[in-house]
Scaffold this motif. Structure first.
Motif, PDB file in Angstrom:
ATOM      1  N   UNK A 345       6.403  26.783  19.903  1.00 27.25           N
ATOM      2  CA  UNK A 345       7.415  26.297  20.847  1.00 27.25           C
ATOM      3  C   UNK A 345       6.747  25.509  21.969  1.00 27.25           C
ATOM      4  N   UNK A 346       7.185  24.283  22.171  1.00 29.08           N
ATOM      5  CA  UNK A 346       6.644  23.420  23.228  1.00 29.08           C
ATOM      6  C   UNK A 346       7.798  22.924  24.089  1.00 29.08           C
ATOM      7  N   UNK A 347       7.726  23.210  25.407  1.00 28.41           N
ATOM      8  CA  UNK A 347       8.785  22.783  26.330  1.00 28.41           C
ATOM      9  C   UNK A 347       8.147  22.246  27.617  1.00 28.41           C
ATOM     10  N   UNK A 348       8.823  21.321  28.309  1.00 29.46           N
ATOM     11  CA  UNK A 348       8.322  20.857  29.608  1.00 29.46           C
ATOM     12  C   UNK A 348       8.352  21.987  30.634  1.00 29.46           C
ATOM     13  N   UNK A 349       7.406  21.951  31.572  1.00 28.27           N
ATOM     14  CA  UNK A 349       7.330  22.990  32.595  1.00 28.27           C
ATOM     15  C   UNK A 349       6.920  22.377  33.926  1.00 28.27           C
ATOM     16  N   UNK A 350       7.413  22.969  35.018  1.00 26.70           N
ATOM     17  CA  UNK A 350       7.103  22.532  36.376  1.00 26.70           C
ATOM     18  C   UNK A 350       6.347  23.639  37.100  1.00 26.70           C
ATOM     19  N   UNK A 351       5.218  23.310  37.735  1.00 26.28           N
ATOM     20  CA  UNK A 351       4.481  24.279  38.548  1.00 26.28           C
ATOM     21  C   UNK A 351       5.175  24.349  39.908  1.00 26.28           C
ATOM     22  N   UNK A 352       5.837  25.461  40.195  1.00 28.58           N
ATOM     23  CA  UNK A 352       6.593  25.583  41.445  1.00 28.58           C
ATOM     24  C   UNK A 352       5.726  26.040  42.619  1.00 28.58           C
ATOM     25  N   UNK A 353       4.727  26.896  42.322  1.00 29.93           N
ATOM     26  CA  UNK A 353       3.915  27.435  43.418  1.00 29.93           C
ATOM     27  C   UNK A 353       2.579  27.937  42.872  1.00 29.93           C
ATOM     28  N   UNK A 354       1.507  27.664  43.600  1.00 28.81           N
ATOM     29  CA  UNK A 354       0.214  28.290  43.311  1.00 28.81           C
ATOM     30  C   UNK A 354       0.102  29.500  44.239  1.00 28.81           C
ATOM     31  N   UNK A 355       0.243  30.692  43.689  1.00 26.41           N
ATOM     32  CA  UNK A 355       0.306  31.914  44.503  1.00 26.41           C
ATOM     33  C   UNK A 355      -1.047  32.223  45.120  1.00 26.41           C
ATOM     34  N   UNK A 356      -2.096  32.244  44.294  1.00 25.38           N
ATOM     35  CA  UNK A 356      -3.439  32.460  44.830  1.00 25.38           C
ATOM     36  C   UNK A 356      -4.485  31.910  43.872  1.00 25.38           C
ATOM     37  N   UNK A 357      -5.670  31.716  44.410  1.00 23.27           N
ATOM     38  CA  UNK A 357      -6.830  31.328  43.623  1.00 23.27           C
ATOM     39  C   UNK A 357      -7.937  32.351  43.895  1.00 23.27           C
ATOM     40  N   UNK A 375     -12.275  25.269  35.876  1.00 22.70           N
ATOM     41  CA  UNK A 375     -12.773  26.643  35.747  1.00 22.70           C
ATOM     42  C   UNK A 375     -12.232  27.616  36.790  1.00 22.70           C
ATOM     43  N   UNK A 376     -11.304  27.162  37.650  1.00 22.30           N
ATOM     44  CA  UNK A 376     -10.683  28.087  38.608  1.00 22.30           C
ATOM     45  C   UNK A 376      -9.735  29.046  37.887  1.00 22.30           C
ATOM     46  N   UNK A 377      -9.611  30.256  38.438  1.00 22.92           N
ATOM     47  CA  UNK A 377      -8.626  31.231  37.971  1.00 22.92           C
ATOM     48  C   UNK A 377      -7.548  31.334  39.034  1.00 22.92           C
ATOM     49  N   UNK A 378      -6.309  31.033  38.657  1.00 25.28           N
ATOM     50  CA  UNK A 378      -5.209  31.014  39.627  1.00 25.28           C
ATOM     51  C   UNK A 378      -3.981  31.704  39.049  1.00 25.28           C
ATOM     52  N   UNK A 379      -3.136  32.188  39.958  1.00 27.50           N
ATOM     53  CA  UNK A 379      -1.832  32.726  39.563  1.00 27.50           C
ATOM     54  C   UNK A 379      -0.766  31.767  40.072  1.00 27.50           C
ATOM     55  N   UNK A 380       0.160  31.381  39.183  1.00 25.53           N
ATOM     56  CA  UNK A 380       1.172  30.390  39.552  1.00 25.53           C
ATOM     57  C   UNK A 380       2.562  30.872  39.178  1.00 25.53           C
ATOM     58  N   UNK A 381       3.557  30.279  39.852  1.00 27.31           N
ATOM     59  CA  UNK A 381       4.946  30.406  39.437  1.00 27.31           C
ATOM     60  C   UNK A 381       5.330  29.103  38.766  1.00 27.31           C
TER      61      UNK A 381
END
Length: 419
Positions: A345-357, A375-381
């Motif tokens: 399954x492939x769908x378009x997506x929008x990064x709404x927020x970068x919560x933390x790095x 190579x960064x590790x981040x949590x996003x919405x």
């Protein structure tokens, strides 16, 4: 005979490739032509003690040989009388974090190597953090190069104590086996060492042969992503049959099961199950590849998910929180758009927020960063264009792992673990 997939991780020059070479060499898993080539290369490298350079069994890329480091993920296979093994030798350098994540995705166990001369370093923390995020079920902590510290028990115990603090910080709550070794000399790798009588535990190979793999995907809620739609004509009934080919990633499917199709949420029953497209079977369990035929004519496409009605269903939403390992030279920024792929399954997506790095060297968390780099590790919405069915990576790994794709050149820019 079951198969154990494991990887080696640790800082550069900790001896990962040498350890794998030792396992292959001492378990008689080297072909004669391979052995001959490695012996010749070892002599060319001006080997002072005239011993075989065991790391050459895995460091096969030209750049790796020239630089003396592992860059790509090298896979090796060997077996003993008790078990088959697939080894992923992953890179230790910071700039190859993405390669490490790739290698770690499907392993059952990780050997974390620590150089006895240097102890716990930044790379050890970084790799442990990634292993914790990837939910690797089994960890062996191997303190290597014990021969260079005169096989000192106090140095070994001191490193173990420091690592226990790191393990708690990065969320490695599973039981960690510890072992002192010398990959170069073979101490405690395949055979027990005569130099460390104070260590009463088993050899590394014994641990690998006997560690229990708690992998029972057939007991998890059913998940069947459709990979292909197979259309065939029935000449007798003069109608068209549609079969749905794919791999059962979790659970069990039987003829007559009531199922629900995502994203349409349509319901129907399994009419029949085909094995290898030839034999009809009554039941199929994960991780088997089959073709499902359904009773009703439903609009089902590649990427749809078939779930048994009586099982726990996946989350079905456009909103996701995801841990990303960023793999692109182009920065990740808030409001960027990508393609999100989970299975087919492939769908378009929008990064709404970068919560933390997360700073992988200090383990400190930077809240609400403006961007993320290679190579960064981040949590996003993020928000997908349509609702999609998914599970938490920690609950059903196979239905919580995904990737982000650049819309312009279709390159993979991130590995994703849905939270």
């Amino acid at each position: 005979m079951n198969t154990l997939r494991f990887m080696t991780s640790g800082s550069v020059d900790n001896g990962k490739s040498t350890l794998i070479g030792r396992l292959l060499y001492d378990s008689n898993s080297i072909l004669m032509d391979q052995l001959s080539v490695v012996k010749k290369r070892s002599l060319k490298n001006n080997n002072e003690d005239h011993k075989i350079d065991l790391s050459l069994f895995t460091d096969g890329l030209r750049a790796e040989i020239e630089q003396g480091i592992t860059i790509d993920v090298a896979y090796k296979y060997f077996s003993t009388s008790k078990r088959k093994f697939i080894i992923a030798d992953v890179p230790g350098h910071t700039q190859y974090t993405r390669n490490m994540v790739t290698g770690a995705t499907h392993v059952d166990l990780s050997i974390i190597l620590i150089d006895a001369c240097y102890g716990v370093v930044e790379q050890t923390q970084r790799h442990s953090l990634i292993l914790g995020m990837l939910n690797i079920p089994n960890i062996i902590l191997a303190i290597n190069k014990m021969d260079l510290v005169n096989y000192d028990q106090q140095i070994y115990q001191s490193i173990i104590s420091k690592y226990e603090i790191i393990a708690k910080r990065v969320g490695l709550n599973n039981k960690i086996e510890t072992i002192p070794i010398s990959a170069k000399n073979g101490d405690n790798v395949v055979n027990k060492s005569k130099h460390m009588k104070w260590y009463t535990g088993p050899s590394l190979l014994y641990l690998l042969e006997n560690i229990i793999i708690n992998k029972e995907p057939y007991l998890e809620p059913s998940r069947y992503p459709v990979q292909y739609v197979i259309i065939s004509k029935n000449e007798k009934k003069k109608n068209i049959n549609r079969g749905y080919a794919g791999k059962i990633i979790s659970g069990t499917y039987k003829k007559g099961d009531k199922v629900r199709i995502y994203p349409s949420k349509s319901k129907t029953y399994i009419q029949s199950i085909m094995d290898n497209g030839v034999h009809t079977i009554k039941e199929a369990v994960a991780p088997k590849s089959v073709v499902l035929y359904l009773e009703d004519e439903i609009d089902i496409s590649r990427g749809d998910l078939i779930v048994k009605e009586k099982d726990i269903h996946p989350i079905f939403s456009q909103k996701l929180e995801v841990i990303l390992c960023w793999m692109s030279n182009n920065s990740l920024n808030k409001r960027n758009r990508y393609l999100f792929q989970i299975h087919s399954l492939v769908v378009p997506v929008l990064i709404e927020k970068i919560i933390y790095r997360i700073d992988v060297n200090t383990l400190k968390m930077e809240n609400d960063p403006l961007y993320a780099e290679l190579n960064d590790l981040v949590r996003v919405k993020m928000k997908t264009s349509i609702p999609i069915p998914y599970d938490s990576y920690k609950k059903i790994k196979e239905n919580g792992a995904s990737i982000l794709i650049d819309e312009t050149n279709y390159s993979t820019v991130a590995a994703c673990m849905i939270q």
